[in-house]
Design a protein around this motif. Structure first.
Motif, PDB file in Angstrom:
ATOM      1  N   SER A 250      -0.746  10.441  -0.161  1.00 33.05           N
ATOM      2  CA  SER A 250      -1.154  10.360   1.205  1.00 33.05           C
ATOM      3  C   SER A 250      -0.503   9.147   1.781  1.00 33.05           C
ATOM      4  CB  SER A 250      -2.610  10.193   1.435  1.00 33.05           C
ATOM      5  OG  SER A 250      -2.839  10.213   2.904  1.00 33.05           O
ATOM      6  N   LEU A 251      -0.670   7.904   1.189  1.00 34.24           N
ATOM      7  CA  LEU A 251      -0.163   6.766   1.504  1.00 34.24           C
ATOM      8  C   LEU A 251       1.274   6.739   1.355  1.00 34.24           C
ATOM      9  CD1 LEU A 251      -2.583   4.228  -0.758  1.00 34.24           C
ATOM     10  CD2 LEU A 251      -2.363   4.622   2.126  1.00 34.24           C
ATOM     11  N   CYS A 252       2.127   7.533   0.572  1.00 33.13           N
ATOM     12  CA  CYS A 252       3.400   7.560   0.489  1.00 33.13           C
ATOM     13  C   CYS A 252       4.047   8.375   1.735  1.00 33.13           C
ATOM     14  CB  CYS A 252       4.028   8.177  -0.512  1.00 33.13           C
ATOM     15  SG  CYS A 252       3.895   7.123  -2.194  1.00 33.13           S
ATOM     16  N   GLN A 253       3.323   9.378   2.116  1.00 34.84           N
ATOM     17  CA  GLN A 253       3.651  10.092   3.112  1.00 34.84           C
ATOM     18  C   GLN A 253       3.867   9.414   4.510  1.00 34.84           C
ATOM     19  OE1 GLN A 253       1.085  13.641   2.815  1.00 34.84           O
ATOM     20  NE2 GLN A 253       2.356  14.672   1.532  1.00 34.84           N
ATOM     21  N   LYS A 254       2.570   8.485   4.603  1.00 35.85           N
ATOM     22  CA  LYS A 254       2.345   7.827   5.821  1.00 35.85           C
ATOM     23  C   LYS A 254       3.138   6.531   5.870  1.00 35.85           C
ATOM     24  CE  LYS A 254      -1.621   7.041   8.509  1.00 35.85           C
ATOM     25  NZ  LYS A 254      -3.065   6.969   8.775  1.00 35.85           N
ATOM     26  N   TYR A 255       3.415   5.610   4.882  1.00 32.43           N
ATOM     27  CA  TYR A 255       3.907   4.503   4.944  1.00 32.43           C
ATOM     28  C   TYR A 255       5.188   4.462   3.967  1.00 32.43           C
ATOM     29  CZ  TYR A 255      -0.687   3.611   6.337  1.00 32.43           C
ATOM     30  OH  TYR A 255      -1.643   3.721   6.870  1.00 32.43           O
ATOM     31  N   GLY A 256       5.741   5.446   3.413  1.00 30.97           N
ATOM     32  CA  GLY A 256       6.734   5.310   2.603  1.00 30.97           C
ATOM     33  C   GLY A 256       6.626   5.021   1.229  1.00 30.97           C
TER      34      GLY A 256
END
Length: 192
Positions: A126-132
């Motif tokens: 989720s963090l990667c999808q949102k912030y790269g």
């Protein structure tokens, strides 16, 4: 035999984890759909005063904040710490959480997540999808950062938000001058 199996499973898991992080980061970078890093969680942001954080915690029952009995004060360094426990709050994804203040302003938020309700991989994805993709990736920690905030997902399952300026100031103050022996050793190594 069990050691080999353990290391094989560990290797495969780490490989899948790194592959997912890379693919998620690459696909998002191609689309250019990254949000800027948050300065905190929900209505609680780095830089808030103690009273503002208390008021925000009272509004969000998921943290399990019980009022002033959850607030500690260290007279030695004039610092305030708020510790909450969301494990007993209904529908909460939080465990124990800490809110640390420096000079009366919120400088570190540590949120332990309930691993019975959410897992590390889901949060990481989720963090990667949102912030790269993270700026730093180790088996123990994934860290995103910019000039204002350092956000990390740490094992087993903690989210941490750190005020980058306060962190840098504290690091500068904590630096110890090198002893004569250390300086002498460096000069010797430079001369090789």
């Amino acid at each position: 035999m069990m050691k080999k199996l353990f290391f094989c499973v560990l290797f495969v898991s780490l490989s899948l984890f790194l592959w997912a992080a890379e693919n998620t980061s690459q696909s998002l970078q191609q689309n250019g759909q990254h949000e800027s890093l948050p300065m905190g969680y929900g209505d609680i942001h780095l830089g808030m005063s103690v009273d503002d954080v208390k008021a925000a915690l009272l509004k969000n029952h998921a943290f399990g904040y019980r009022g002033d009995r959850d607030v500690s004060f260290s007279p030695k360094d004039n610092q305030v710490l708020i510790e909450t426990d969301g494990r007993f709050a209904a529908f909460s994804y939080f465990g124990r959480c800490w809110f640390q203040f420096a000079d009366g302003k919120l400088s570190v938020i540590t949120i332990n997540l309930n691993d019975e309700k959410v897992d590390h991989y889901s949060v990481f994805t989720s963090l990667c999808q949102k912030y790269g993709g993270p700026n730093q990736l180790t088996p123990k920690k994934s860290q995103w950062q910019n000039d204002s905030v350092m956000m990390s997902l740490e094992r087993p399952l903690s989210l941490k938000y750190i005020d980058a300026k306060v962190f840098a100031d504290r690091q500068d103050k904590a630096k110890v001058e090198k002893t004569y022996g250390e300086q002498n050793r460096e000069e010797f190594l430079k001369g090789l």
